[in-house]
Scaffold this active site. Structure first.
Site, PDB file in Angstrom:
ATOM      1  N   ALA A  25      59.013 122.659 -41.070  1.00 55.50           N
ATOM      2  CA  ALA A  25      58.109 123.233 -40.056  1.00 55.50           C
ATOM      3  C   ALA A  25      58.878 123.392 -38.750  1.00 55.50           C
ATOM      4  O   ALA A  25      59.130 122.404 -38.057  1.00 55.50           O
ATOM      5  CB  ALA A  25      56.909 122.312 -39.858  1.00 55.50           C
ATOM      6  N   THR A  32      51.563 119.271 -37.622  1.00 56.94           N
ATOM      7  CA  THR A  32      50.494 118.260 -37.696  1.00 56.94           C
ATOM      8  C   THR A  32      49.219 118.870 -38.274  1.00 56.94           C
ATOM      9  O   THR A  32      48.518 118.227 -39.071  1.00 56.94           O
ATOM     10  CB  THR A  32      50.233 117.669 -36.297  1.00 56.94           C
ATOM     11  OG1 THR A  32      51.463 117.190 -35.759  1.00 56.94           O
ATOM     12  CG2 THR A  32      49.248 116.526 -36.365  1.00 56.94           C
ATOM     13  N   ASP A1068      75.903  80.025   5.348  1.00 52.80           N
ATOM     14  CA  ASP A1068      76.718  79.056   4.596  1.00 52.80           C
ATOM     15  C   ASP A1068      76.508  77.619   5.070  1.00 52.80           C
ATOM     16  O   ASP A1068      76.338  76.705   4.268  1.00 52.80           O
ATOM     17  CB  ASP A1068      78.206  79.413   4.706  1.00 52.80           C
ATOM     18  CG  ASP A1068      78.549  80.652   3.895  1.00 52.80           C
ATOM     19  OD1 ASP A1068      77.757  80.999   3.004  1.00 52.80           O
ATOM     20  OD2 ASP A1068      79.588  81.273   4.163  1.00 52.80           O
ATOM     21  N   ASP A1081      80.220  80.334   8.905  1.00 52.02           N
ATOM     22  CA  ASP A1081      80.251  81.225   7.736  1.00 52.02           C
ATOM     23  C   ASP A1081      81.669  81.258   7.187  1.00 52.02           C
ATOM     24  O   ASP A1081      82.625  81.469   7.933  1.00 52.02           O
ATOM     25  CB  ASP A1081      79.807  82.640   8.131  1.00 52.02           C
ATOM     26  CG  ASP A1081      79.353  83.428   6.919  1.00 52.02           C
ATOM     27  OD1 ASP A1081      78.309  83.079   6.348  1.00 52.02           O
ATOM     28  OD2 ASP A1081      80.047  84.377   6.526  1.00 52.02           O
TER      29      ASP A1081
END
Length: 1174
Positions: A25, A32, A1068, A1081
Site C-alpha cells: 500500500a 488502514t 570555595d 576562591d
C-alpha cells in the site's frame, strides 16, 4: 533469491481469505481503511463460506502492529468501521461509497445487523496488539496451559542496561590492557558512550555473521603484536632499500612534475625517519602512496616496476588497514551481550526483543502451542509489515504457511521502510516477498491533490530502479477524483506542487548550505503567513477552502540539530514553532527541580535552607516575595511553615499526586507567568511528574526514599523511559517541526524539507548478501563490502525522501545545492548523488552545478516542479495576544528559554556567543605553548607540568575541601585521589608537596594561612541563592564591570539573554580571621611554565580576561546579604575583610607570594550592582 513476483491490483471482495497474502500500500492509498474492510469481510463472512464454517468473532481476528500509537489508531478505525457498517445496514444507505458498495454484497441484512452489533459490544475483547504485547500474551497463554511460570519483568527501554554493560566492559577489559593498545583504542573510542553509539546497531541485528574469534584480552594483544610485527618488517625492508629508491625511480621514464628531485628527497627522508622510529602504534605515512607499484606504473611511460619488491610491499602495507576498531566492535558486542544476558537473568528482566526469541523457540519446539494459536486466531493482519525483522517473519510464517483454512495478511509498503536503526530489516521483507507467488497492491491515492500525486509520480519515474533494489518497484499512484479541487493558492494563483530551492553556488559546504536553506525556509513561510493575514494565501482540502494558518505547515527534519537551525531562523521572523519530536525527560526541566525543592521543604518545613530553596520556585512565588522582604514578620514565617505542614498532611492522607493538584489549584490565582499558556505548561509538567511520583511511591516505605529517587532522576542524564518524555502542549497556531521518522503516517497541507541532500556515508561494513539475504560484517572494511553497505544506506535515504514527500497534501518545498562533503583541488562534481534526493534527480551519476541545473530544467517542463533561488526576507508580525505562545515555544525548546524566570550563575552569565578571532588565536597559541612545554619537560615532574584540565581543578577543590583532615592523610590517600580522577599515580609526591605548600603559604602580611584557619570559623563550598527581581540585561552589567575595572573594556563584552529569577553559585571558602569575614576562591588556571608567570601583572590580566571581577562582585553580594541577616550590627567596612583569589599553580615554594590576588570590593559599586539586580 527470486526477484519478481506476480502483482495484481487489490479488489477487496475478490482477494481469497486463505493462505498468506501480501498487500503493498503506497503512501496515502488507504492501508488502514483496507484493513478495516477486510476485517468486516471476516466478521460478516462475505465470500468465504467454504473456508470458514462460521463468521469470525472480533477476538478471533488477530491484528498486529509495531507501536502503541498505531495499535490505538487501528482499534479506533476498526471500531468506527463496524459502527458505520452497522448504521449503513440499519439505514440501508450511506453517503460513503465504499460502505455502500460493501452493503450490496450483504445478502442477509438482519444477520449482518446482529453480527455487527455483537462485534461493537465485543470490541473490548478484540485481539489488537503490538508485536511485543502479542508475544507476551502468547507466552502467558503458554504459562497457563503448561503450568509454567513466567516471572520476568518486561523492560521496554534497555538503553540504560546497554550503557551499564558497556561501562562494565570498558572497565574490565580496557583498563587491564597495555598502555600502547589503550592509546590505539582511544583514537577510535573516547568513552563507553562513544563505543556504545558505534556498536548499538549490532544488538538489533539477529544472526549476524562475525568472522573473527577474538574473545579475550590475550588474543587481542596477540593480534596487536602481529600488526606491529608487520609494520616493523616493512620498516626494516624500507631501511634496506631507501638509499637506492631515488636512483631507481629517476632511472624510470616517470612524471617529473610529481616525482621531482625535491619531492623525492623530502618524501624519502620523512619515511626513513618514520622507519627508524620506535613502533608503538599503526601510523603509516600517507606519502608512502607515491612509492606503490600501482602509482609508479601509472606515472611511467613503460608502466613497469615489477622487479622492485619494495614498491609491492608499500602497496600491500597501505592496503592492509591496521586498526583495532573492528576487532573491538566484535569483541565488545559479544562481551556486552554476555553481560546483558547475565544481568537480565540475575534481575529477572526481559527485553522486547527477548520476547520474540523466546516465542520463536517455543513455537518451533511445541506443536501444541502452534495449533492453539491457529485455533485461537484463524485470521491475522500484520500491519506495517515493511518494519518487520527476520524473527517476527519466522514466527508468523511458521504459524500460517501450511494452513489452508487460515489467512495471514501482510500489509505494508517497502518504500516506507525507514526504521533500520531500531532493528527493522527491509531484507526480511524482501525475503518474505520472494516466497510469495503473487502480491496485491493499492494505487489510488486518497490523501493528496492530483498535482502532488503527478509530481511525485514524475520524480520517481526518472530511474529504472528508483529505490535501487529491483524488487521494490515504484507503481505510479492514481489520484482520487474527489481530490480534483484541492489546491494551494497565493493571490488566487495556484502554486506549483513541488518547489526546489537551489543555492546558486558551484561548491557548497554542508554548514553554509544549512544556514542558507534555513533562511530560505523561514522567509518563504513568513511570506505565506503574511499573505494569509490579508486573506491572500488559501488552501482547499477535502473540508473546503480556508485561509492558510501556521497549523497547516510542517517542516520535516532528521534530528534535533536541524530543528534548532530552523527554529532559530523562524524566531528571528517572529514565527512560532513547536518541535514535536522532543524526547527530553520531564525530569530534566526546571519544573522538576522546583518541585523537588518544594517537596523537600514539605518534609522539613522548619529547615531554613530548604525553605529558602522552595521559595525560589515559581509556584510559591507569592510566598517567596514575602520571605525575601527584609521586614519579614514572625506571623508571615509562621504562615509559610503552617502551609507546608498542611501539604504534608494532604500528602499523608491522599498521596503526593493529589497534594500537587491541590497546590496547583491554590496558587493558580497567583499566576507565575506573563501569560496563561506558559502557566498551563508548567502545571502540565508538575502533574506529569506527580503521576510518576505517585506510581513510584508504591515501591517505597518512606517519603524520604521517594525524594531520593526523585533527586537521582534529576541528576542522572539518561534516556527517558517511555512515560517520562515531555508532553507537548499544542493548542495554538504554530509551525510543526517534526522528524521524518515521527511524521510517517501523518499528513500536512504544506510541507518543507530543508535538509534532504545531507547524508552520512556508511562507516560500518554491515551488509546483506543479495542472494541469501543474510547479514554480514566485514572486519577488514574492504572497499567492496563498504560499497555494498553504503548502497544499503543510500537505498534507505531514498525511502526517507519518499516518506517525507508523501506527507504533503497540497505543496512541498525542498532544499537543494551542489553539496561538497570533502573539498578536493580541481574538483568539478558535487556529492549530492550520494543522497536520496541527489540520486533521484541525477540517477546516481556525479554532476556539477550546470549538470544539476540541466536536470532540474527537464523536471520542470510539465509545471509540476519549479526551481527557485532566493526568497525575500519578510518579518511576520503577530497580534499582541499571541505573546503567550512565545513563552510556550521557548519552554518546549529548552535551549531557547528567554524572557522567562530562570536560575543562572556567573558561569552562565559569562558565556560569550562567539569568541573573537583574536581571542581564538590567543587560546590556540596558549594551548600550543602548553603542549610544547609538556613535551620538553616530560621527564621533569613539577606542579607547572602537572596534568591540566577540568579534572585537575575538581581534584584540587576536593582535596582542599578536606583541609582540616589533611594532616592525617598519607601518600596512599593521595594516590587513591589521583586514581579517582584518572591521573597517573606517578604524580603522588608532586601533589603532596604542592598541597603542603598551598596550605602553608601566607596569603597576606597578617599571616593568614589555610592550615591555621579554625574549622569552626569557616564554611567550605558555601552555596548561595539570591533573587534577580529586576530583568537583568548584559549591556547594563557590562557598564558595571567597566566601572569596577576600567581595563576590562579590552575584553569581549558579556552577551546573554535578559534574565530574571535566581542567581546561584558556590564560594570555595568563607572564613573569619581576626573578627573579619573573608572570601577565598581557588584557581587552578595554568598561566605559564614557572612561578614568574603568576606575578600581579599576569594575574590581573587573567582576572580581566576571565571576568573574575564580576565573579567576586557576585560572591561579595551573596556573603554581604548573608551577613546582613546573620549579624545584628553588621557593617560592610568593619566586618567584611575582602576577597582572595588563590592561583594554586604559582605555589611551588611557600616563601614566594606570587599567585595571590586580593581586593576589597568598593562598597558603592556593591550597592550599585545590588540595585541593578534586586
Amino acid at each position: 533469491m527470486k526477484i519478481d513476483s506476480l502483482k495484481e491490483k487489490l479488489n477487496i471482495f475478490k482477494i481469497p481469505l486463505n493462505g498468506i497474502k501480501l498487500i503493498e500500500a503506497s503512501a496515502g492509498t488507504g492501508k488502514t481503511f483496507t484493513i478495516v474492510l477486510l476485517y468486516l469481510r471476516l466478521l460478516l463472512g462475505i465470500g468465504e463460506k467454504k473456508i470458514y464454517k462460521k463468521k469470525l468473532l472480533v477476538h478471533e481476528i488477530l491484528v498486529v502492529t509495531f507501536t502503541n500509537k498505531a495499535k490505538e489508531e487501528l482499534y479506533i478505525r476498526i471500531k468506527d468501521g463496524i459502527q458505520n457498517m452497522y448504521l449503513t445496514c440499519i439505514n440501508k444507505t450511506t453517503s460513503d461509497s465504499s460502505f455502500q458498495f460493501f452493503f450490496k454484497e450483504i445478502h442477509d441484512i438482519k444477520e449482518a445487523i446482529y453480527v455487527l452489533k455483537r462485534a461493537q459490544n465485543d470490541m473490548n475483547s478484540s485481539s489488537i496488539y503490538t508485536i511485543h504485547s502479542f508475544c507476551q500474551h502468547i507466552l502467558q497463554l503458554h504459562t497457563f496451559h503448561f503450568n509454567d511460570i513466567f516471572e520476568e519483568k518486561i523492560i521496554e527501554n534497555e538503553d540504560n542496561l546497554y550503557l551499564q554493560a558497556t561501562q562494565d566492559f570498558w572497565r574490565r577489559f580496557f583498563y587491564t590492557l597495555p598502555e600502547d593498545i589503550i592509546k590505539i583504542i582511544y583514537q577510535d573510542y573516547k568513552s563507553p558512550d562513544h563505543l556504545l553509539k558505534t556498536i548499538k546497531p549490532f544488538f538489533y541485528i539477529k544472526s549476524i555473521n562475525f568472522p573473527t574469534k577474538i574473545l579475550n584480552n590475550k588474543k587481542l594483544i596477540m593480534y596487536h603484536e602481529e600488526n606491529i610485527k608487520k609494520i616493523i618488517f616493512f620498516k626494516e625492508m624500507w631501511l634496506i632499500y631507501h638509499k637506492i629508491i631515488q636512483k631507481t625511480i629517476n632511472d624510470l621514464e616517470i612524471n617529473k612534475k610529481i616525482y621531482s628531485k625535491f619531492n623525492l628527497i623530502k618524501w624519502i627522508n620523512k619515511i626513513t625517519e618514520w622507519a627508524k622510529s620506535e613502533t608503538k602504534d599503526y601510523t603509516i605515512p600517507s606519502i608512502l602512496k607515491y612509492f606503490t607499484k600501482k602509482n609508479i606504473e601509472k606515472n611511467t611511460i613503460n608502466n613497469t616496476c615489477s622487479k622492485y619488491i619494495i614498491f609491492e610491499e608499500s602497496e600491500k602495507i597501505l592496503k592492509k588497514k591496521f586498526s583495532l576498531k573492528n576487532v573491538i566492535i566484535i569483541y565488545a558486542v559479544k562481551k556486552i551481550h554476555q553481560f546483558l544476558l547475565k544481568e537480565k537473568k540475575k534481575k529477572s528482566l526481559i527485553g522486547f526483543n527477548d520476547l520474540l526469541s523466546i516465542l520463536l523457540k517455543t513455537i518451533k519446539k511445541e506443536k501444541f502451542l502452534k495449533d492453539l494459536i491457529i485455533k485461537k486466531y484463524p485470521a491475522a493482519f500484520i500491519d506495517e509489515f515493511q518494519d518487520t525483522d527476520i524473527q517476527q517473519y519466522k514466527i508468523f510464517n511458521l504459524l500460517y504457511k501450511k494452513n489452508k483454512t487460515t489467512v495471514l495478511f501482510l500489509i505494508g509498503d517497502p518504500k516506507q521502510a525507514i526504521y533500520s536503526f531500531r532493528g527493522a530489516d527491509i531484507f526480511s521483507y524482501l525475503y518474505a516477498k520472494s516466497k510469495i507467488k503473487k502480491y496485491y497492491y493499492l494505487d489510488t491515492n486518497w490523501r493528496s491533490s492530483i498535482n502532488i500525486c503527478k509530481s511525485i509520480n514524475f520524480l520517481f519515474s526518472q530511474n529504472i530502479n528508483p529505490f535501487i533494489f529491483k524488487n521494490i518497484p515504484y507503481i505510479p499512484v492514481v489520484p482520487s477524483s474527489k481530490n480534483l479541487k484541492m489546491n494551494f493558492t497565493i493571490n488566487d494563483v495556484a502554486q506549483t506542487p513541488i518547489s526546489f530551492f537551489l543555492q546558486e553556488e558551484k561548491e557548497v559546504s554542508i554548514d553554509d548550505y544549512q544556514v542558507w536553506i534555513s533562511k530560505q525556509c523561514a522567509n518563504e513561510i513568513s511570506f505565506w503567513l503574511t499573505c494569509a493575514k490579508t486573506g491572500k494565501a488559501k488552501i482547499t482540502t477535502k473540508n473546503g477552502e480556508k485561509i492558510l494558518t501556521a497549523n497547516d505547515i510542517a517542516i520535516l527534519v532528521r534530528n534535533r540539530k536541524e530543528a534548532d537551525l530552523i527554529q532559530d531562523e523562524l524566531e528571528k521572523l517572529n514565527i512560532i514553532s513547536i518541535y514535536s519530536s522532543n524526547k527530553n525527560s520531564v525530569f530534566q526541566t526546571l519544573d522538576a527541580q522546583e518541585l523537588l525543592w518544594i517537596l523537600e521543604s514539605i518534609l522539613e518545613p522548619e529547615n531554613e535552607i530548604l525553605l529558602q530553596q522552595s521559595m525560589a520556585s515559581h509556584i510559591l512565588k507569592k510566598l517567596s516575595l514575602v520571605v525575601e522582604n527584609k521586614t519579614i514578620s514572625n506571623k508571615n514565617s509562621y504562615f509559610i511553615i503552617e502551609k507546608l505542614y498542611e501539604y504534608h498532611d494532604i500528602w499523608e492522607k491522599i498521596g503526593v499526586f493529589q497534594m500537587i493538584k491541590i497546590m496547583i489549584l491554590e496558587y493558580q490565582k497567583n499566576s507565575f507567568c506573563t501569560e496563561i499558556n506558559e502557566n498551563h505548561i508548567k502545571n502540565l509538567n508538575f502533574l506529569h511528574i506527580g503521576e510518576l511520583l505517585q506510581e513510584q511511591f508504591q515501591f517505597f516505605h518512606k517519603k524520604i526514599s521517594l525524594i531520593r529517587w526523585f533527586q537521582k532522576k534529576i541528576s542522572t542524564k539518561t534516556q527517558p523511559e517511555y512515560n517520562e518524555s515531555i508532553k507537548c502542549f499544542d493548542e495554538s497556531p504554530s509551525i510543526k517541526i517534526i522528524t521524518i521518522h515521527k511524521s510517517k503516517g501523518l499528513e500536512y497541507p504544506i510541507v518543507w524539507i530543508p535538509f534532504s541532500i545531507d547524508f552520512k556515508k556508511s562507516t560500518l561494513a554491515i551488509y546483506h548478501d543479495q542472494k541469501s539475504l543474510k547479514t554480514f560484517f566485514d572486519e577488514n572494511y574492504s572497499n567492496k563490502f563498504l560499497k555494498i553497505a553504503d548502497e544499503e544506506r543510500l537505498a534507505e535515504d531514498i525511502r526517507f525522501l519518499y516518506v517525507a514527500l508523501t506527507r504533503s497534501i497540497l505543496h512541498c518545498s525542498i532544499g537543494l545545492a551542489c553539496l561538497i562533503k570533502k573539498i578536493i583541488k580541481n574538483r568539478n562534481n558535487s556529492d549530492i548523488h550520494q543522497s536520496g534526493l541527489g540520486f533521484t534527480i541525477q540517477g546516481g551519476k556525479t554532476m556539477n552545478y550546470e549538470g544539476l541545473l540541466e536536470k532540474l530544467k527537464k523536471l520542470s517542463i510539465n509545471n509540476f516542479i519549479e526551481v527557485k533561488n532566493n526568497t525575500d526576507n519578510f518579518s511576520f508580525s503577530r497580534k499582541p495576544q499571541t505573546i503567550s505562545l512565545i513563552c510556550k515555544n521557548k519552554f518546549l525548546n529548552k535551549k531557547n528559554i528567554r524572557n522567562t524566570w530562570s536560575i543562572t550563575s556567573f558561569s552562565q552569565l559569562n558565556k560569550i556567543n562567539k569568541l573573537s578571532k583574536h581571542h581564538q588565536k590567543e587560546v590556540a597559541l596558549k594551548e600550543l605553548c602548553i603542549k610544547n612545554q609538556e613535551k620538553k619537560n616530560q621527564s621533569l615532574l613539577t606542579i607547572h607540568n602537572f596534568p591540566k584540565g577540568k579534572k585537575t581543578g575538581l581534584m584540587i577543590h576536593y582535596i582542599l575541601k578536606n583541609l582540616h583532615v589533611l594532616k592525617n592523610k598519607n601518600s596512599n590517600w593521595f594516590s587513591c585521589i589521583l586514581e579517582k580522577y584518572n591521573i597517573h599515580i606517578k604524580w603522588t609526591s608532586v601533589l603532596i608537596y604542592w598541597i603542603k605548600n598551598i596550605i602553608n603559604t601566607p596569603l597576606n602580611d597578617e599571616k593568614i594561612i589555610l592550615s591555621r584557619i579554625d574549622e569552626k570559623s569557616s564554611i567550605r563550598e558555601l552555596e548561595f541563592f539570591f533573587p534577580i527581581k529586576n530583568m537583568l540585561y548584559s549591556t547594563e552589567l557590562n557598564k558595571i564591570i567597566q566601572s569596577i575595572n576600567p581595563t576590562s573594556i579590552t575584553s569581549p563584552q558579556l552577551s546573554f539573554n535578559p534574565v530574571k529569577g535566581m542567581l546561584t553559585g558556590f564560594v570555595d571558602l568563607v572564613f573569619i580571621w581576626k573578627k573579619k569575614y573573608y572570601i577565598l576562591d581557588y584557581k587552578s588556571n595554568w598561566l605559564g611554565k614557572n612561578n614568574n608567570f603568576y606575578s600581579s601583572i599576569h594575574i590581573n590580566k587573567e582576572i580581566v580576561k576571565k571576568r573574575y571581577h564580576l565573579q567576586y562582585q557576585i560572591y561579595t553580594i551573596a556573603i554581604h546579604k548573608y551577613l546582613q541577616k546573620k549579624l545584628k550590627n553588621y557593617n560592610y567596612k568593619d566586618d567584611f575583610g575582602g576577597v582572595f583569589y588563590f592561583f594554586l599553580r604559582a605555589i611551588d615554594c611557600p616563601k614566594k607570594n606570587n599567585g595571590i590576588f586580593y581586593t576589597m570590593p568598593n562598597y558603592s559599586l556593591i550597592k550599585k550592582t545590588m540595585t541593578l539586580i534586586s
